[in-house]
Design an enzyme around this catalytic site. Structure first.
Site, PDB file in Angstrom:
ATOM      1  N   GLU A   1      -1.705  -0.040  13.421  1.00 35.46           N
ATOM      2  CA  GLU A   1      -2.856   0.463  12.674  1.00 35.46           C
ATOM      3  C   GLU A   1      -4.157   0.246  13.449  1.00 35.46           C
ATOM      4  O   GLU A   1      -5.117   1.010  13.279  1.00 35.46           O
ATOM      5  CB  GLU A   1      -2.924  -0.291  11.342  1.00 35.46           C
TER       6      GLU A   1
ATOM      7  N   GLU B   1       0.828  -1.196   0.000  1.00 30.12           N
ATOM      8  CA  GLU B   1       0.000   0.000   0.000  1.00 30.12           C
ATOM      9  C   GLU B   1       0.876   1.265   0.000  1.00 30.12           C
ATOM     10  O   GLU B   1       1.152   1.821  -1.024  1.00 30.12           O
ATOM     11  CB  GLU B   1      -0.959  -0.043   1.200  1.00 30.12           C
TER      12      GLU B   1
END
Ligand code: BGC
Length: 864
Positions: free
Chosen positions: A714, A451
């Site tokens: 995260e 990502e």
């Protein structure tokens, strides 16, 4: 020159141009200059300055600009006002200032700035593409007096001249929307060229764009006024080199037996090479890369080596970070050594790469077979990792067979924070790792999986923390320009910048990065030019949201909302809150620019959105919004949507949810988390904010630390596996700003930004007995350090010249305290005692003694 006098104004230091130290290669016609003043006395301030800019190292000549004595208190953002700058020139400058008594300082030492190519017409080089290496030889009649290389790439490049790499950048150029803008870098190559044969070459990597194309121009001045231009064109040659494959996500494969020895030196036989191919793809405007480069910033030795299986060696680097591994190895030619990287291990000690998803994070090195051993590290990839696995290693590796190389944008550390609570210090460390690992020319969401995009919410959530810990001004200046480049005609911006494949427009809370980053640049750095450049862009963004609002001002459009919480908040509430915040920010920035009619227009719009928000989401009976989550109540309180009369009761609902329903835990996602602790501090509950910051059970930052985190996760959850669970994301690190503002108590004043006006109001809560922070601001160092012991409070404060501060000393309910500064009373018998230099006044307010101070270093003591 007269010797520096022992007292008075000291020569200016920290000279910068466009936020950069002696930049090589800027392309602004009217750059801004900065310096930091210093003085031996308190209450010092600049009242005038004189800048001299010259075309020769003797800046005193001032042949380019002599500003004369300019009456001004400002030492930041002084706009160059001399003769028109020319391309490819070095300018030398120095500055002096006059203090409040009209005493001049000595001149600063000489700094430089250098122009690149100020007009795109000066680019004569062509875009070329080919294999992984390109080269060209040329002859010079004499050694140059000055030479510069300007290099742009679509994909990564490494510049080589006469047998070696040029400069210390890695992973150039920075990632921008390449169809709109490509960054080029300037290198001073004067000393690498010589009379006679020279060779220039580039190694090319695929980079962000999966393309290998470059445009390079050497501008060479020979003695006697001759000029030589070497530029990429059809005469350049290309070949495939030792890099067999490279990908940011998957890693690099390098076969050292295929090295083209001597390819970057003159006299190399390139007859077998092919001509390069002109690259006809339209690429964006070329702009100078005016931000700190990505560099290898440190070495991280391995802490531990294990061998979970035969021939498999796993190294623990002790820290989750971004970069790569340098390998040392000795063995037969053709041996393949494979290095895989991961954040996690399985119980059996083998690598767990599931959360990297499609990213292979694997580097492969094929040995040359040097008898003395060989050392290799990749060039065109990077990984986010803590563990490295070696397979195929000839023999048994040693702990020092691998070395972690920390790689990210090399922003200068600007702040520090420490406190008496060890878990806060560990959290501060983890936050700093989370922030810097995610600076790769853009602010990325993560550094490890497939990502690593410029996710806009992640960007604005981490920005203040980043700005307090690092000098981020040039970095965000570049990122904001990319946001503007990627803005659509309808005013919308993408979720990620550069734009990915996601369907536009951005979620409102993501796109709000545009106005918010502009506002943070204004508040932290006092950058008015950024506000001017982007005002129209952020106004168009607010107008775009307006088109998505219903008659009450409710924006129901949402993609992510308060992402990864433990309790969901309705998306329309979140989107509408960010619509309000965007409009409010536009109104504020209009005020900054003196655009009073726009300021009034957007203030009115903001008020009507607030009224609609209140009508739609507020429950007067329960004093809470929508479903009453912490985020649902935090956003309207913090953004200023909640009417004054309801604020206390909503705050009480929020506090009781935290304490009673959640047993002193947060339930917020990435958005609510950023504002929750500052809000508690603002509204009288710094103790509760502290409890959340030091909580150790799920969900909390302390829980991550208990589970061994060395960066910021995260998710609040301790999850592994192929789902979304990066272990190095910056966004929950937003709490780091609260350390500086609340625990150490250093606050900016948005009306007098860039730390011109400072409020020092430390929160001395619970078991904390000291906290300290310092920030190297655009005006110089601001610091606050306090200690509390046996009823005594001591606070040391540093305020830079030209700034003033309101300093709050807590009295802990004892109205009759005495406050001393440097042993002399400044507050006694409930009244100000005049006399301490720099202390202009004192008053009692809100249980504090509030001191008004000018610049200087102070030591206050509060005594019962
Ligand atoms: C990213 C986030 C980002 C989000 C958008 C994730 O994959 O890692 O940090 O903001 O997508 O919902």
């Amino acid at each position: 020159m007269a010797a520096c006098s022992a007292a008075g104004p000291l020569p200016p230091s920290a000279l910068r141009c466009e936020y950069l130290v002696n930049p090589v290669g800027i392309d602004v016609a009217n750059p801004r200059l900065y310096w930091v003043t210093a003085h031996t006395e308190r209450g010092a301030r600049q009242t005038a300055y004189q800048v001299l800019v010259a075309t020769t190292p003797d800046a005193a000549k001032g042949d380019q600009w002599d500003s004369g004595k300019v009456a001004s208190a400002g030492a930041v953002h002084v706009v160059y006002g001399g003769k028109a700058l020319e391309s490819g020139r070095t300018y030398y400058w120095k500055v002096r200032y006059w203090d409040q008594a009209d005493q001049p300082s000595a001149y600063s030492s000489v700094a430089t700035f250098e122009t690149a190519l100020l007009s795109s017409a000066e680019w004569q080089a062509q875009w070329v593409k080919g294999g992984s290496v390109v080269r060209k030889e040329f002859t010079l009649a004499a050694a140059p007096s000055r030479a510069r290389a300007y290099v742009a790439g679509i994909g990564y490049y490494e510049l080589h001249l006469n047998g070696g790499k040029v400069g210390d950048h890695v992973l150039d150029p920075g990632y921008t929307p390449f169809d709109k803008r490509v960054l080029y870098v300037t290198y001073d190559i004067t000393n690498q060229l010589r009379a006679g044969g020279n060779a220039v070459g580039l190694m090319l990597g695929e980079g962000w764009y999966h393309a290998r194309a470059a445009r390079l121009q050497l501008e060479i001045d020979l003695p006697g006024g001759r000029h030589v231009l070497i530029a990429t064109d059809a005469s350049w040659k290309t070949a495939e080199g030792p890099i067999l494959a490279d990908s940011i996500y998957n890693g690099e494969t390098y076969d050292a037996t295929r090295e083209l020895t001597g390819w970057d030196s003159p006299g190399y036989d390139d007859q077998q090479w092919s001509p390069v191919i002109p690259d006809e793809t339209p690429h964006g405007t070329l702009s100078a890369q005016m931000m700190p480069p990505i560099r290898v910033v440190a070495d991280l030795p391995a802490r531990k080596m294990t061998s979970p299986r035969q021939g498999v060696y796993v190294f623990d680097m002790g820290q989750n970070f971004s970069g790569w591994t340098r390998l040392r190895v000795q063995g037969p030619a053709g041996t393949r050594v494979v290095m895989r990287h991961s954040e996690l291990l399985y119980e059996d000690g083998t690598l767990n790469v599931e959360n990297l998803r499609a990213a292979k994070a694997t580097d492969t090195y094929v040995l040359r077979g040097d008898a003395d051993g060989e050392t290799w590290e990749p060039r065109f990839t990077y990984h986010g990792f803590r563990y490295v696995e070696l397979t195929g290693y000839p023999g048994t590796p040693r702990l020092d067979s691998v070395m972690g190389r920390e790689v990210h944008t090399d922003v200068r550390p600007a702040g520090s924070f420490a406190a008496s609570k060890p878990s806060l210090n560990q959290l501060q460390q983890n936050i700093v790792w989370g922030v810097k690992s995610n600076l790769h020319s853009i602010p990325t969401d993560c550094d490890q999986r497939d990502e690593r995009m410029g996710w806009m919410a992640d960007a604005h959530l981490a920005a203040e923390t980043a700005m307090l810990n690092f000098d981020m001004a040039a970095f965000y200046t570049n990122f904001l320009r990319s946001i503007g480049d990627d803005q659509d005609d309808d005013g919308s911006v993408p979720d990620t910048v550069p734009r990915g494949r996601l369907k536009p427009p951005a979620d409102p809370a993501w796109g709000s990065a545009y106005p918010l980053l502009v506002k943070y640049m204004w508040e932290q750095y006092g950058d008015r030019r950024i506000v001017e450049q982007h005002f129209e862009g952020i106004r168009r963004w607010a107008e775009f949201l307006h088109t998505r609002a219903d008659a009450d001002g409710i924006v129901s459009f949402v993609k992510y909302g308060d992402w990864v919480p433990t309790e969901r908040t309705p998306g329309d509430l979140v989107s509408t809150a960010y619509y309000y915040l965007s409009v409010d920010t536009v109104a504020r920035m209009a005020e900054v620019l003196g655009k009073s009619s726009e300021a009034a227009q957007y203030r009115t719009l903001a008020d009507s959105v607030a009224a609609g928000f209140q009508k739609r989401f507020y429950h007067a009976d329960s004093h809470s919004y929508a479903n009453g989550t912490q985020t649902a109540n935090t956003l309207p309180l913090f953004f200023g949507i909640t009417p004054a009369g309801d604020r206390d009761s909503v705050q009480n609902s929020l506090n009781s949810d935290i304490v009673y329903s959640k047993n002193t835990h947060l339930s917020t996602g990435i958005l609510g988390t950023k504002y929750l602790l500052p809000l508690l501090s603002q509204n009288g509950r710094p103790d509760l904010a502290y409890d959340l910051a030091t909580q150790t059970t799920y969900p909390s930052w302390g829980y991550m630390i208990e589970k061994g985190a060395t960066s910021i996760w995260e998710l609040w959850q301790d999850v592994e596996g192929p789902s979304m669970n990066s272990h190095n994301h910056a966004m929950f690190g937003s709490v780091g700003a609260w350390f500086y503002t609340s625990l150490a108590g250093i606050h900016i004043d948005p009306k007098n930004p860039g730390y011109e006006r400072i409020r020092i109001q430390p929160e001395m809560v619970r078991d904390l007995h000291y906290a300290s922070a310092s920030i190297d601001t655009v005006r110089g160092r601001v610091a606050s350090a306090w200690q509390r012991e046996r009823g005594r409070t001591r606070l040391e404060v540093t305020i830079p010249p030209g700034s003033t501060a309101e300093i709050h000393l807590p009295t802990f309910g004892n109205a009759d305290v005495t406050v001393e500064e440097g042993g002399r009373a400044v507050w006694k018998g409930r009244a100000f005692v005049a006399g301490a230099p720099g202390v202009a006044g004192a008053r009692a307010a809100g249980g504090d003694v509030v001191i008004e101070a000018a610049s200087g270093m102070y030591v206050f003591e509060v005594k019962d």
